[in-house]
Design an enzyme around this catalytic site. Structure first.
Site, PDB file in Angstrom:
ATOM      1  N   SER A 146       0.813  -1.223   0.000  1.00 28.97           N
ATOM      2  CA  SER A 146       0.000   0.000   0.000  1.00 28.97           C
ATOM      3  C   SER A 146       0.843   1.268   0.000  1.00 28.97           C
ATOM      4  O   SER A 146       0.420   2.301  -0.526  1.00 28.97           O
ATOM      5  CB  SER A 146      -0.936   0.016   1.213  1.00 28.97           C
ATOM      6  OG  SER A 146      -0.202  -0.050   2.427  1.00 28.97           O
ATOM      7  N   ASP A 164      -0.460   7.508  10.208  1.00 30.47           N
ATOM      8  CA  ASP A 164      -1.256   6.572  11.004  1.00 30.47           C
ATOM      9  C   ASP A 164      -0.375   5.531  11.676  1.00 30.47           C
ATOM     10  O   ASP A 164      -0.840   4.449  12.018  1.00 30.47           O
ATOM     11  CB  ASP A 164      -2.309   5.889  10.132  1.00 30.47           C
ATOM     12  CG  ASP A 164      -1.702   5.093   8.978  1.00 30.47           C
ATOM     13  OD1 ASP A 164      -0.456   5.074   8.868  1.00 30.47           O
ATOM     14  OD2 ASP A 164      -2.458   4.490   8.198  1.00 30.47           O
ATOM     15  N   HIS A 224       1.610   4.442   7.315  1.00 27.56           N
ATOM     16  CA  HIS A 224       1.610   5.068   5.988  1.00 27.56           C
ATOM     17  C   HIS A 224       2.169   6.491   6.077  1.00 27.56           C
ATOM     18  O   HIS A 224       2.211   7.090   7.152  1.00 27.56           O
ATOM     19  CB  HIS A 224       0.189   5.063   5.408  1.00 27.56           C
ATOM     20  CG  HIS A 224      -0.343   3.678   5.202  1.00 27.56           C
ATOM     21  ND1 HIS A 224      -1.132   3.048   6.150  1.00 27.56           N
ATOM     22  CD2 HIS A 224      -0.187   2.800   4.186  1.00 27.56           C
ATOM     23  CE1 HIS A 224      -1.434   1.831   5.716  1.00 27.56           C
ATOM     24  NE2 HIS A 224      -0.870   1.652   4.532  1.00 27.56           N
TER      25      HIS A 224
END
Length: 244
Positions: free
Chosen positions: A11, A192, A195
């Site tokens: 991601s 977070d 990320h």
């Protein structure tokens, strides 16, 4: 056709084309010289990446990629954040044991080198983890009340990634170490606990560009695609296109 740079990862790579992302910054940096191609897969670990690498990239040809294809100058391989999920927490399905992680990286690198023997393969370690923020931003129900990742575990996987790069004779960005050189790294670089913030993306971009430059992929060494405006004769504009 322009040569390519592939970005292969989880991601943190998939999100890299967002506004201010490190992938988007690479697109801007290499404008009119190289096509930066996104191959990011949220949630993936190296075990899953190894399963799909033959679908993600063109098939290997005898002696390397087909001559008709544009050359692939570099591939970034950015996995480990999900492999490092703890095996006894809610994200255990993503966990990969450390030894297997190293072997998977070796296999991914080997697969890429079979396709493109002269291509620069760049490993990127997982970033550090802010455990308090991971508790505030779980992506699934977390009955244990414990973070699914720890910075200590991320560091072990980062070390393994650096070791793998050395064993393969390829460059590596040690993001885990680099980010923690800033005492304010948890808030400065992570939105977070995992990320990246805009500043975190900037760090990745700068470190990747540095390694690409060291590998000979600097703007000074790359050919610009089609004539620049400054090279076009205003009195005879089409003349610049006669010898393409």
């Amino acid at each position: 056709m322009r040569p390519k740079i592939y970005l292969f990862g989880d991601s943190i790579t998939e999100e890299s084309f967002d506004d201010g992302g490190w992938g988007a910054s690479l697109v801007n940096h290499f404008a009119r010289t190289v096509d930066v191609v996104l191959r990011g897969y949220s949630g993936y670990n190296t075990r899953w990446a190894l399963k799909v690498v033959d679908r993600v990239f063109p098939a290997a040809e005898s002696g390397g990629a087909a001559a008709s294809e544009p050359p692939v100058l570099a591939v970034t391989v950015f996995f480990g954040a999900n492999d490092a999920c703890l095996p006894d927490r809610y994200a255990a399905f993503q966990h990969v044991p450390l030894d297997e992680y190293k072997q998977n990286l070796h296999s991914i690198v080997s697969s890429l080198k079979k396709r493109w023997p002269k291509t620069l393969i760049l490993l990127i370690t997982p970033p550090p983890i802010d455990e308090d923020e991971r508790l505030r931003h779980p992506y699934a129900e977390n009955p244990s009340g414990l973070p699914e990742r720890t910075n200590e575990a991320a560091g072990a996987f980062a070390k393994a990634c650096v070791e793998t790069a050395g064993e393969c004779g390829i460059p590596v960005v040690d993001l885990w170490t680099r980010m923690q050189q800033n005492p304010d790294w948890p808030k400065a670089y992570l939105r977070d606990g995992l990320h990246l913030t805009p500043d975190g993306n900037k760090v990745v971009f700068e470190e990747v560009v540095k390694k690409l430059n060291e590998g000979g992929l600097s703007l000074e060494n790359l050919k610009v695609d089609l004539p620049l405006l400054v090279d076009i004769d205003l009195g005879d504009p089409l003349k610049a296109f006669d010898h393409l």
